[in-house]
Each structure stands twice: as C-alpha cells, then as structure tokens.
Design an enzyme around this catalytic site. Structure first.
Site, PDB file in Angstrom:
ATOM      1  N   HIS A 118       2.282 -10.131   3.325  1.00  0.00           N
ATOM      2  CA  HIS A 118       3.222  -9.168   3.672  1.00  0.00           C
ATOM      3  C   HIS A 118       4.217  -9.566   4.869  1.00  0.00           C
ATOM      4  CE1 HIS A 118       0.030  -7.146   1.285  1.00  0.00           C
ATOM      5  NE2 HIS A 118       1.076  -6.149   1.162  1.00  0.00           N
TER       6      HIS A 118
ATOM      7  N   LYS B 291       0.937 -11.515  -5.054  1.00  0.00           N
ATOM      8  CA  LYS B 291       1.790 -10.531  -4.613  1.00  0.00           C
ATOM      9  C   LYS B 291       2.135 -10.839  -3.336  1.00  0.00           C
ATOM     10  CE  LYS B 291       1.432  -5.591  -2.751  1.00  0.00           C
ATOM     11  NZ  LYS B 291       0.253  -4.699  -2.472  1.00  0.00           N
TER      12      LYS B 291
END
Ligand SMILES: Nc1ncnc2c1ncn2[C@@H]1O[C@H](COP(=O)(O)OP(=O)(O)OP(=O)(O)O)[C@@H](O)[C@H]1O
Ligand SMILES: O=C(O)C1=C[C@@H](O)[C@@H](O)[C@H](O)C1
Ligand SMILES: [Mg+2]
EC number: 4.2.1.10
Length: 443
Positions: A158, A185
């Site tokens: 992230h 991700k």
C-alpha cells in the site's frame, strides 16, 4: 476515444469454491468491528448485502495481546453469520495504512494460525504484506506453510503517500508473484489525474504479463473510478463499503455492484451529451463514464482542437467567437454519426437552438450543475477558457451562469448536482437515471 474492446480478460484462480474472477470482478466488503459484538453485528448486516467475499480487517479488532484463541473466536462469529460467503483474513499493519502496528513474529504467527483453521471457518485468502516483509528470510517458508493448508495468499502493498511509477508498480506485483503470492495486490494514492492513468496502465501490463491474478486500486475520490473500471485493469476483486469503508474512496457495496454490472453488460440506445457551465466537470465525468462503461467518449472542444490544429483560445483570438461557434455546430453534426458515445460538449454549445436540435436527434442531454463558487475553485488556475480569461472571479462566473443556466435547465433531460464532487457517485446517478428512462440497461 475508448472502445469496449479495450477491456481485458482477467486471470482466474479457484479459491475454496469461488473462482476469481471468471466473469465479473468479485465484490469484497470489509468488516471493521473493534470488539466481538460489533464484529458479529457487522457480519450479519454485511451477509445481507450479499457480497462475493468478506474481508475481516483484524487490525480493527481491539485486543491487547494477539492471542490466537481470540482471533479464532472472531472468525467463528464471522463465519457463523456469513452463511458460506468466503472470508479474507487481513491484518493491515500501520506501516501500510492499517489501524495497528504489530511485531513481525506475531504477524506471521497469526497468519499461520489462521491458515491452519482456514478450512473450518471458510477463510479462502490470507493477506500478507509481502513487500514490507519481502526481505525476511522466513517469508518464503511462511507462504509455503500458509498455502499448504489450501488457503490462497494475497501479497499486498500500500502507498498512501503517492503513486509510484508504472514500472515500479509493475515490479512490486511481479516481485510478489516471484515470492509465491497467489494473488498480487497494490493500492496507491493519486495526487493528480495522471496518477490514476499510471495505476491503470501498470495494472493492464501486470494482468497481461503475470500468471497470478491481480487486485489493484487507486485510492481516494480521485482514484475511485479504478475500483469500478476493473475491465480495464484486470483487477479480480474490488472493495465496496458495507457498514464502514476500510480505505479512502470505497463506494458503497450496492453502488459498486450496479456499476460493475454496467461495465460488464451495460447497453445503451443513445448517445449521452454532457452539458453545463464551464468547469462543472463535463470532460471529467465523460472520462469516468467511459472508463466504467467502456462506451466511447468524445470531447467536442478536443475534437475541434484536433481538427483545426489550434488551441481554442487561439481560434477565439484569431477568428473570433462566431467562427468558433460554427466549428462547434459542425462538430456536433459530425458526432451524430456516432453511436453509444459520451459526448462532452463545450460550455456554450447548447446556447444555439440548432445545436440542441442536432443533439436531440440521437442524444440524451445530461446537465451538470454546480455553484459559481465550486466552478471558481475548479477553474481558477486554468488559462485555456477564453471566456473566463479576462475576468476570473466568482462575480463574473455568477453573472455568466445566471445568463446561461436557464437555457441549460430548459434543454436538459437529466440534471445532476456536482458540487459534492464524487465522480463515481455522479456516474452512478446518471446511469440510474438513464436506466429509469429506458435508455440504459444491465443484464
Ligand atoms: N467531481 C470533481 N471533483 C473535483 N474536481 C473536479 C471534478 N470534476 C472536475 N473537476 C476538476 O475541475 C476542473 C474542470 O473540469 P472539466 O475540465 O472536466 O470541466 P468541463 O465542464 O469539461 O469544462 P469546460 O466547459 O471548460 O470544457 C478540472 O481541473 C477537473 O479536474
Ligand atoms: O462556455 C463556453 O462558451 C466555452 C466553453 C469551453 O468548453 C469552450 O468550448 C470554449 O472556451 C467556450
Ligand atoms: Mg470540457
């Protein structure tokens, strides 16, 4: 211009009975409860929203020592309420925008423990912050241990502070695949429009070149469209808010569901012409609508600029406004040949009766409405709108808007207020209105 053919097939993967994501991106709703009672309540509410997957954000759970049995209790409560909806276990550390920091050994111990009880509680995927931990020599072993239980690993990373380059985003995803992640991700924060494009392009490349499925998103209001335009990015899961959003920019689950369907199977029997005052966001919304639906987009101003090989302010300066207005009428005529197209008109386009007649032959006219203050905030630093260039002020915008708004109001088929500024919500509203009037449908 964009065509639906730009849409890419997603990579697929079996995960405890569900296939990521054979037809449509799966919708995942997060549970963010802080104690067992709240976690239960949220699970019950979220089950009724019928998402494809539920993510338990264990970092929201307020426990002192990270005791396995307490975590197991939560998973049991969640699974009891979810009625077979598969679960993603995620402990998002504060390093990566989560609620709590945790000792890395505890983090790994909990991941491993959850994997061991994963079948019992229908945990299909475990999120491992792979990039932060990638240099840990035990990470490869941890992933193998987790995967040996049948649960899939989502490697995650992230960036709340910005958007890395296209190459760096791709490399993060590739490194995750090499480390053994089943699904890769990344979430990034855009500062400018171009950052959203960067995430989309990097995702496209990763979806094409990696074997593993990907989950990608650009966060915040500006990036929210990437949570829907997964047919462009190839993202196999998207996150919609249930009781609470767990990250910036998550639209509500129901909105995500409708817009994903719009993306997958939306059919339209007209063009959509966006009108409204300068700076209300016609170009911006047409771009978002096109990314979501895959319908072509044409910006009338841009069309004229390309055809003439001149900037609009230069056309005004050299040939005058009437000359520009004639070009605008001709452009609208040309564009009526188009089908299933989102046309963003110049702010003055519908002032001529003839132009409205042309638009009415094939387009539903959608008016974007905003206050002079909103418009001023959005355009004050721009210099490409000749009509505002000499007097960039709320007073001048108000005067002009008072002259024009009655005309916009009288020719619009659909009106939408854009002061709040949520692009995805605006697209949702427009498509819902088009659906009501029978021009747009989803299967
Ligand atoms: N929903 C929104 N939230 C925040 N900013 C926005 C939004 N929509 C547009 N903007 C910003 O406002 C500015 C003007 O938007 P845009 O160019 O799309 O307006 P427009 O209606 O097409 O203007 P024009 O009539 O001059 O063509 C841009 O900088 C854009 O990024
Ligand atoms: O509102 C207007 O009159 C205009 C709006 C822009 O989109 C351009 O079409 C041009 O600057 C004129
Ligand atoms: Mg525009």
């Amino acid at each position: 211009m964009r065509k639906r053919e730009d849409f890419v097939p997603m990579k697929t993967l079996e995960c405890r009975g569900i296939t990521l994501s054979d037809k449509q991106t799966k919708i995942c709703v997060p549970i963010t409860g802080t104690d067992l009672e709240e976690i239960k309540e949220q699970a019950e509410k979220i089950a009724n929203m019928n998402p494809d997957v539920v993510e338990w954000r264990a970092d929201f759970y307020d426990v002192k020592d990270n005791d396995e049995t307490e975590f197991e209790q939560c998973l049991k409560a969640i699974n009891d309420n979810l009625k077979k909806i598969p679960i993603i276990y995620t402990y998002r550390t504060s390093n990566e925008g989560g609620e709590k920091s945790i000792d890395v050994d505890d983090y790994c111990r909990l991941c491993k423990y959850v994997s061991e009880i994963s079948e019992k509680y229908n945990v299909a995927m475990i999120d491992v912050e792979l990039y932060e931990n990638k240099d840990q020599k035990n990470i490869g072993k941890l992933l193998l241990d987790i995967k040996s239980t049948g649960v899939k690993v989502i490697g995650s990373n992230h960036h709340f502070e910005g958007t890395p380059s296209e190459k760096d985003i791709f490399n993060v995803l590739k490194t995750m695949e090499e480390a053994g992640a089943d699904i890769c991700k990344i979430a990034v924060m855009p500062k400018e429009k171009v950052d959203v494009k960067t995430l989309i392009n990097a995702s496209k490349k990763a979806n094409k070149e990696l074997n593993a499925p990907i989950i990608t998103m650009s966060m915040g209001e500006l990036g929210a469209v990437t949570r829907i335009c997964t047919r462009m990015t190839g993202s196999v899961i998207t996150f919609g808010a249930g009781v609470n959003a767990s990250a910036p920019g998550q639209p509500p689950c129901e909105m995500v569901r409708f817009l994903l369907k719009a993306s997958e199977s939306g059919k339209i029997d007209c063009n959509v012409a966006l009108i409204g005052f300068m700076g209300t966001g016609k170009t911006t919304i047409s771009n978002a609508l096109s990314r979501i639906t895959g319908f072509k987009e044409v910006d009338v101003d841009q069309y004229i600029v390309e055809k003439e090989g001149m900037a609009i302010k230069d056309i005004f300066a050299e040939n005058g406004e009437q000359y520009f207005r004639n070009l605008e009428t001709q452009a609208l005529r040309d564009l009526q040949e188009e089908k299933e197209t989102i046309i963003s008109c110049g702010g003055g386009a519908v002032l001529r009766d003839e132009n409205v007649e042309i638009l009415n032959t094939g387009s539903v006219i959608v008016q974007l409405k905003a206050t002079p203050e909103t418009v001023f905030e959005r355009v004050k630093d721009h210099t490409h709108r000749p009509i505002l260039n000499n007097d960039m002020s709320v007073r001048h915008i108000t005067e002009l808007m008072n002259q024009r708004e009655p005309r916009y109001n009288s020719v619009a088929d659909i009106q939408v207020n854009v002061d709040k500024g949520d692009r995805v919500e605006t697209c949702y509203y427009i498509l819902k209105e088009l659906e009501k009037t029978g021009h747009f449908s989803v299967e």
